[in-house]
Design a protein around this motif. Structure first.
Motif, PDB file in Angstrom:
ATOM      1  N   SER A   1      -7.210 -40.091   7.370  1.00  0.00           N
ATOM      2  CA  SER A   1      -7.035 -38.656   7.570  1.00  0.00           C
ATOM      3  C   SER A   1      -6.406 -38.401   8.941  1.00  0.00           C
ATOM      4  N   SER A   2      -5.636 -37.348   9.022  1.00  0.00           N
ATOM      5  CA  SER A   2      -4.857 -37.112  10.232  1.00  0.00           C
ATOM      6  C   SER A   2      -5.746 -36.634  11.375  1.00  0.00           C
ATOM      7  N   TYR A   3      -5.164 -36.651  12.547  1.00  0.00           N
ATOM      8  CA  TYR A   3      -5.887 -36.243  13.746  1.00  0.00           C
ATOM      9  C   TYR A   3      -6.407 -34.809  13.602  1.00  0.00           C
ATOM     10  N   PHE A   4      -5.545 -33.914  13.121  1.00  0.00           N
ATOM     11  CA  PHE A   4      -5.936 -32.501  13.096  1.00  0.00           C
ATOM     12  C   PHE A   4      -7.012 -32.226  12.057  1.00  0.00           C
ATOM     13  N   SER A   5      -6.887 -32.879  10.918  1.00  0.00           N
ATOM     14  CA  SER A   5      -7.908 -32.627   9.911  1.00  0.00           C
ATOM     15  C   SER A   5      -9.260 -33.123  10.409  1.00  0.00           C
ATOM     16  N   SER A   6      -9.260 -34.165  11.227  1.00  0.00           N
ATOM     17  CA  SER A   6     -10.548 -34.675  11.701  1.00  0.00           C
ATOM     18  C   SER A   6     -11.126 -33.782  12.778  1.00  0.00           C
ATOM     19  N   VAL A   7     -10.286 -32.956  13.383  1.00  0.00           N
ATOM     20  CA  VAL A   7     -10.807 -32.017  14.378  1.00  0.00           C
ATOM     21  C   VAL A   7     -11.585 -30.904  13.685  1.00  0.00           C
ATOM     22  N   PHE A   8     -11.032 -30.445  12.567  1.00  0.00           N
ATOM     23  CA  PHE A   8     -11.652 -29.294  11.927  1.00  0.00           C
ATOM     24  C   PHE A   8     -12.659 -29.673  10.853  1.00  0.00           C
ATOM     25  N   PHE A   9     -12.417 -30.742  10.207  1.00  0.00           N
ATOM     26  CA  PHE A   9     -13.387 -31.173   9.198  1.00  0.00           C
ATOM     27  C   PHE A   9     -13.562 -32.681   9.292  1.00  0.00           C
ATOM     28  N   VAL A  10     -14.795 -33.095   9.423  1.00  0.00           N
ATOM     29  CA  VAL A  10     -15.034 -34.529   9.494  1.00  0.00           C
ATOM     30  C   VAL A  10     -15.997 -34.915   8.380  1.00  0.00           C
ATOM     31  N   SER A  11     -15.562 -35.873   7.583  1.00  0.00           N
ATOM     32  CA  SER A  11     -16.408 -36.306   6.476  1.00  0.00           C
ATOM     33  C   SER A  11     -17.400 -37.359   6.969  1.00  0.00           C
ATOM     34  N   PRO A  12     -18.678 -37.146   6.715  1.00  0.00           N
ATOM     35  CA  PRO A  12     -19.689 -38.112   7.144  1.00  0.00           C
ATOM     36  C   PRO A  12     -19.395 -39.516   6.630  1.00  0.00           C
TER      37      PRO A  12
END
Ligand SMILES: [Zn+2]
Ligand SMILES: [Zn+2]
Length: 281
Positions: free
Chosen positions: A123-134
């Motif tokens: 997953s991209s950097y930005f998606s991990s900023v806003f949503f992080v999957s456990p």
């Protein structure tokens, strides 16, 4: 203690349950009328099932083990069971067994998904900023841990095609045999399995803990930073230290949870087996 029920119309020799007030005619349904404690008079008798029910639904904890009136501690047919349920050696041993089982299962899961673990999550950097999957965080942690294990001194343990010369450890004496001639590799295989399983257990427990606090994102960054391949420098080794420390913390937490769960289950099971209250002579 005096008779405080005031049942004067009943002849004293007639047995009556002090809870449901029925007599021996209800024994078929409610169990034998027994005298479980030292109470005298019309409150001395109780149906076995009335007493059991009353003991378990009572809000007072001591009512489970002793009579609230005369404070006599009920005698159980198998008092050793109660001792076992609170025996730390037994509970500890069982927890150790269960924990090992869980780690072993985790190690097979890790091996099964090894291909996925080889690649860091995509997953991209930005998606991990806003949503992080456990799940992804756990995966990143496992990736980082496996890499640390591979780079570490226990590298040889994780290698299936290991030869005695392959692990020329730092402090090993030249003449010493590497493994005992009998039962070759079993302990080694066991340790390998255990080491493979620990990261997943630790990561799972850690992520579960962090979920409620919301620290997943920094942990994921750290894990990805350390998990990225082919680069080693001092800051990465510091990251490795933190990742290992976090995983150890998670693992210890998992061990504690297993212990608590085992304690609760053994306590319940053994107490259930333990419902034969003995009549006072
Ligand atoms: Zn009764
Ligand atoms: Zn009593």
């Amino acid at each position: 203690m005096s008779d405080n029920t005031g049942n004067n119309h009943n002849p004293p020799e007639e047995k009556q349950c002090r809870i449901c007030l029925d007599g021996p005619e209800a024994e078929r349904e409610l169990g034998k009328l027994i005298r479980p404690c030292l109470c005298k008079g019309s409150i001395s008798y109780v149906h076995v099932q009335c007493l059991q029910k009353w003991r378990t639904i009572s809000t007072s904890k001591s009512a489970f083990f002793s009579c609230p009136q005369c404070h006599y501690k009920y005698r159980f047919a198998r008092t050793r069971m109660v001792g076992l349920a609170s025996n730390p050696v037994l509970v500890g041993g069982l927890s150790g067994f269960f924990f090992t089982l869980i780690v072993m299962l985790a190690s097979y899961v890790t091996t099964y998904f090894m291909a996925a673990f080889e690649e860091p999550t995509t997953s991209s950097y930005f998606s991990s900023v806003f949503f992080v999957s456990p799940l992804e965080v756990a995966q990143d942690l496992v990736v980082a841990a496996l890499r640390i294990l591979k780079e570490g001194s226990i590298d040889g343990l994780l290698d299936d095609t290991i030869t005695p010369t392959a692990t020329s450890g730092s402090g090993r004496r030249p003449g010493r045999p590497l493994r005992p001639p009998s039962n070759p590799g079993f302990v080694r295989r066991f340790i390998k399995r255990f080491l493979l399983g620990l990261p997943l257990v630790g990561a799972g427990s850690l992520v579960h803990m962090l979920l409620s606090v919301g620290y997943l994102v920094p942990v994921q960054w750290l894990a990805r930073y350390r998990g990225n391949r082919n680069r080693r420098d001092n800051s990465r080794d510091l990251a490795a230290l933190i990742v290992v420390a976090l995983l150890v913390m998670g693992t210890l937490r998992a061990l504690l949870k297993v212990y608590q769960l085992t304690q609760m289950v053994t306590h319940r099971l053994l107490l259930r087996a333990e419902d034969a209250i003995v009549e006072v002579a």
